[in-house]
Write an enzyme that holds these catalytic residues in place. Structure first.
Site, PDB file in Angstrom:
ATOM      1  N   GLY A  45       5.201   7.556  -1.721  1.00 16.03           N
ATOM      2  CA  GLY A  45       4.811   8.490  -0.687  1.00 16.03           C
ATOM      3  C   GLY A  45       5.587   8.266   0.688  1.00 16.03           C
ATOM      4  O   GLY A  45       6.711   7.332   0.995  1.00 16.03           O
ATOM      5  N   GLN A  50       6.588   8.488  10.057  1.00 18.29           N
ATOM      6  CA  GLN A  50       8.119   7.923   8.955  1.00 18.29           C
ATOM      7  C   GLN A  50       9.202   8.574   9.617  1.00 18.29           C
ATOM      8  O   GLN A  50      10.160   7.510   9.105  1.00 18.29           O
ATOM      9  CB  GLN A  50       7.516   6.863   7.957  1.00 18.29           C
ATOM     10  CG  GLN A  50       6.333   6.283   7.784  1.00 18.29           C
ATOM     11  CD  GLN A  50       6.503   5.729   6.202  1.00 18.29           C
ATOM     12  OE1 GLN A  50       5.600   6.498   5.725  1.00 18.29           O
ATOM     13  NE2 GLN A  50       6.535   4.681   5.370  1.00 18.29           N
ATOM     14  N   CYS A 105       5.702  -0.671   1.513  1.00 13.43           N
ATOM     15  CA  CYS A 105       5.947   0.535   2.457  1.00 13.43           C
ATOM     16  C   CYS A 105       7.261   0.318   2.715  1.00 13.43           C
ATOM     17  O   CYS A 105       8.010  -0.675   3.435  1.00 13.43           O
ATOM     18  CB  CYS A 105       5.015  -0.175   4.060  1.00 13.43           C
ATOM     19  SG  CYS A 105       5.045   1.739   5.078  1.00 13.43           S
ATOM     20  N   LEU A 106       8.405   1.397   2.749  1.00 17.53           N
ATOM     21  CA  LEU A 106       9.371   2.143   2.726  1.00 17.53           C
ATOM     22  C   LEU A 106       9.846   1.848   4.763  1.00 17.53           C
ATOM     23  O   LEU A 106      11.083   0.889   5.317  1.00 17.53           O
ATOM     24  CB  LEU A 106       9.687   3.140   2.984  1.00 17.53           C
ATOM     25  CG  LEU A 106       9.543   3.630   1.549  1.00 17.53           C
ATOM     26  CD1 LEU A 106       9.889   5.339   1.117  1.00 17.53           C
ATOM     27  CD2 LEU A 106      10.386   3.074   0.496  1.00 17.53           C
ATOM     28  N   HIS A 147      -2.830   4.811   1.529  1.00 20.82           N
ATOM     29  CA  HIS A 147      -1.998   4.172   2.427  1.00 20.82           C
ATOM     30  C   HIS A 147      -0.960   5.364   3.549  1.00 20.82           C
ATOM     31  O   HIS A 147      -1.378   4.712   4.432  1.00 20.82           O
ATOM     32  CB  HIS A 147      -0.663   3.684   1.454  1.00 20.82           C
ATOM     33  CG  HIS A 147       0.399   3.312   2.379  1.00 20.82           C
ATOM     34  ND1 HIS A 147       0.350   1.989   1.759  1.00 20.82           N
ATOM     35  CD2 HIS A 147       1.239   3.334   2.623  1.00 20.82           C
ATOM     36  CE1 HIS A 147       1.281   1.318   2.393  1.00 20.82           C
ATOM     37  NE2 HIS A 147       2.670   2.359   3.255  1.00 20.82           N
TER      38      HIS A 147
HETATM   39 ZN    ZN Z   1       4.179   3.308   4.088  1.00 17.64          ZN
END
Ligand code: ZN
Length: 195
Positions: A45, A50, A105-106, A147
């Protein structure tokens, strides 16, 4: 096109996303770039904040989760083909039992923690053609959506862990802010210029 992923500490990750209109500039291209960027980083995701955009947009493709052995055949099949773009999502209901899952999380490389969330969600959103939908999801798919939905509300999974665990990962988070994190995808760090 692969674009840099904004790391923990970047202010855009703390903004509540603005609504997206169909006229939003280069929206199709932004979404395509987000998919390229997510696949390149082996994520399931990615939310617009981001990649530096404070808007209510996120994408999901749970295919990488589908070969997990502890899932039923049915769940595996479902995860394999679940790919969706969520525009202007609004969480209507989170219910069912709370369960824990080890999230990552990236934007927060090399940090993983168990996070407790409700099992089922009811969410309203627009698809890429701006068709409005209301759907119910559960299990891992709901988890990934929760998320990503948090991202467009300015919330990170590290906000949802105990004080003790927060203390334990403080140094790692500081390192990410300072650019001392080395995932194998491009990132933009809060305290590091020119990358
Ligand atoms: Zn994330």
């Amino acid at each position: 096109m692969i674009i840099p992923i904004y790391g923990y500490g970047e202010p855009v990750l703390r903004k509540v996303g603005e609504e997206v209109t169909p006229e939003y500039p280069n929206l199709k291209e932004i979404i395509a770039n987000m998919y390229d960027t997510m696949y390149n980083a082996y994520g399931v995701g990615l939310a617009a904040p981001q990649v530096g955009l404070p808007i209510r947009l996120f994408i999901i493709d749970t295919e990488p989760f589908s070969d997990s052995d502890d899932l039923s055949k049915e769940e595996q099949t479902q995860l394999k083909s679940f790919k969706k773009t969520f525009i202007n999502a609004k969480m209507l209901l989170e219910d069912g039992e709370e369960w824990s899952f080890n999230e990552g999380c990236l934007s927060i490389p090399d940090v993983r923690e168990d996070v407790s969330r409700n099992e089922r969600i009811t969410i309203e959103y627009h698809d890429e053609a701006f068709n409005k939908k209301t759907e119910i999801f559960d299990g891992l798919i709901a988890r990934v959506i929760q998320h990503e939905y948090d991202h467009i509300e300015g919330v990170l999974f590290t906000d949802k862990i105990s004080m003790l665990k927060k203390t334990l990962i403080k140094k790692k988070l500081q390192n990410i802010m300072d650019g001392k994190a080395f995932p194998d995808y491009r990132m933009k760090f809060a305290n590091k210029k020119g990358r």
